[in-house]
Scaffold this motif. Sequence first.
Motif, mmCIF file in Angstrom:
data_model
loop_
_atom_site.group_PDB
_atom_site.id
_atom_site.type_symbol
_atom_site.label_atom_id
_atom_site.label_comp_id
_atom_site.label_asym_id
_atom_site.label_seq_id
_atom_site.Cartn_x
_atom_site.Cartn_y
_atom_site.Cartn_z
ATOM 1 N N SER A 91 0.643 4.274 1.115
ATOM 2 C CA SER A 91 1.565 4.430 0.001
ATOM 3 C C SER A 91 1.581 5.856 -0.484
ATOM 4 C CB SER A 91 1.159 3.508 -1.156
ATOM 5 O OG SER A 91 -0.071 3.920 -1.682
ATOM 6 N N LYS B 108 5.942 3.000 -2.067
ATOM 7 C CA LYS B 108 6.141 3.845 -0.887
ATOM 8 C C LYS B 108 7.499 4.517 -0.949
ATOM 9 C CE LYS B 108 6.062 3.823 4.166
ATOM 10 N NZ LYS B 108 5.051 4.893 4.223
ATOM 11 N N SER B 109 7.510 5.835 -0.785
ATOM 12 C CA SER B 109 8.755 6.594 -0.717
ATOM 13 C C SER B 109 9.240 6.640 0.726
ATOM 14 C CB SER B 109 8.545 8.017 -1.245
ATOM 15 O OG SER B 109 8.214 7.999 -2.611
ATOM 16 N N ILE B 110 10.517 6.405 0.909
ATOM 17 C CA ILE B 110 11.114 6.404 2.246
ATOM 18 C C ILE B 110 12.221 7.452 2.268
ATOM 19 C CG2 ILE B 110 12.241 5.011 4.016
ATOM 20 C CD1 ILE B 110 11.127 2.538 2.645
ATOM 21 N N LYS C 256 13.637 10.890 8.884
ATOM 22 C CA LYS C 256 12.313 10.472 9.315
ATOM 23 C C LYS C 256 11.310 11.614 9.302
ATOM 24 C CE LYS C 256 13.885 6.657 12.229
ATOM 25 N NZ LYS C 256 13.875 6.064 13.583
ATOM 26 N N ASN D 28 10.855 13.645 6.984
ATOM 27 C CA ASN D 28 10.436 13.894 5.593
ATOM 28 C C ASN D 28 11.009 15.190 5.024
ATOM 29 O OD1 ASN D 28 9.110 12.931 3.325
ATOM 30 N ND2 ASN D 28 7.283 14.152 3.723
ATOM 31 N N GLY E 278 15.867 9.810 -1.119
ATOM 32 C CA GLY E 278 15.261 8.715 -0.386
ATOM 33 C C GLY E 278 15.141 7.474 -1.243
#
Length: 448
Positions: free
Chosen positions: A18, A55-57, A61, A63, A68
């Motif tokens: 996380s 959790k940050s998404i 991909k 980052n 997000g």
Amino acid sequence: MKLYFSIAACLCLYANLSNAQLLNQDASGKSTIIESGSTVSLDFSQALANINYFKSIPQKKDNKSARGLIIGGQLQGRSAGGWANLFSDGKFTPEGNLSVLAGGYTRLRKVRDNDNYEWLLEERVKCNEERNEKGRLLDEKIFPGLINKHWQVQDCGSSDSVLTLVKAAMDSKTKLIEKLEKLEKEIREKASFDRCDLQAVKSIHALVEDLRETAELERFIALTDKLDKLRTEINDYSKRVVRTGRLTYYFRAGVSARGFKYDNGEAIKQMDTRFTDVSSVEPYFEIGTSWRLNACSYLGITAGAQYFSNFGALAQSAYSLVSQDSIGNSVLQTKTEITAYSGAAFIRKWGAYVNADYLFLLPLEQAKSMYLGISPYIRLNFPGVSAYLDSFRATAGLGGYFINGNSGAFQGGIYLQTSDLNKENYDHIGKTITFGLVSKFNLSGIAL
């Protein structure tokens, strides 16, 4: 409650994945500020265990995205009987809270594209490699060849010392011509200027003229200047990235549950009707936003609706139920402890609330890697008009937390809170002040 703690154990196993956490908390374990990291916290004064997993998404991909999604949840358990009863299988008054969250985030300040930052790093490596190659070529071939060509000072005792100064000047490369010109000027201005000095001046002058036409030296100086600019630009970029603000917005839904025995009063003579089991499930929904204004300032605000109950107004009493069995001339007694609540009828009612938190990180001079987080907060509850519920209740508090600046991990702290700021039930605020000690176990930290 066993189900809640089973879920908590699973979350602990995966919490290292996380990257969000609650930075502060009130006496009920809640906060409106969400940031990078994950924690398990224990409030010793409230017998409350709390774990959060968010959790940050990012959209990309790799980052690199400034926007997000954020998802996650929070789980907490609490016992009115204290820590001794929270994890036991005995009779106690359990309270649990489970919530899930979904939302998004975006950066508050526009920063340079991360692709450009990586290009700067790659360019620095290439520039440094070429500069080192040119430096080796100058040291091993070009400089020795020019000295052999122009250094014609002979039969002079001072020639060796002058040559040593010339070679020392060549070590700097970028300031070589300036140093040789300065050395030539110093020799010319000597009071005892002689034949040897004249030959040295001529040799240095010829050496300087050839160095001006040396492409490798010119390229080395240009690469050095470029490398300095790249380093400055990379450092400036890194500082801007660290201090970039972030806005998080989310929707949270959860449920609070508690179970207890209600005492219907002494007028009831039957055990099965005097003490009745009550299970209260109180859902809530909220929308919120959390701002990271800069590296040291955070602000969070939420507004929502939930079930309010008058559980806090009930009186707690402990009873002992004694049963006797005769065995011959002996009496066998069995004692059962009962904790029950009595008072006005237990009710629940929908209402609204608004919560706000602010956190400021203050660096500690005596411990350079430590920060003190000062966090005032306020809770405004609007349960609605009822004979058993207040029409308005204001709660305010102030927390102090220690943060490790190297890891970004919160070390826990203390808080002071009053649950009746508007003096609805008490004529003096001091009668409702709560002191809390919170310990936090960080599974990841924030970036400072």
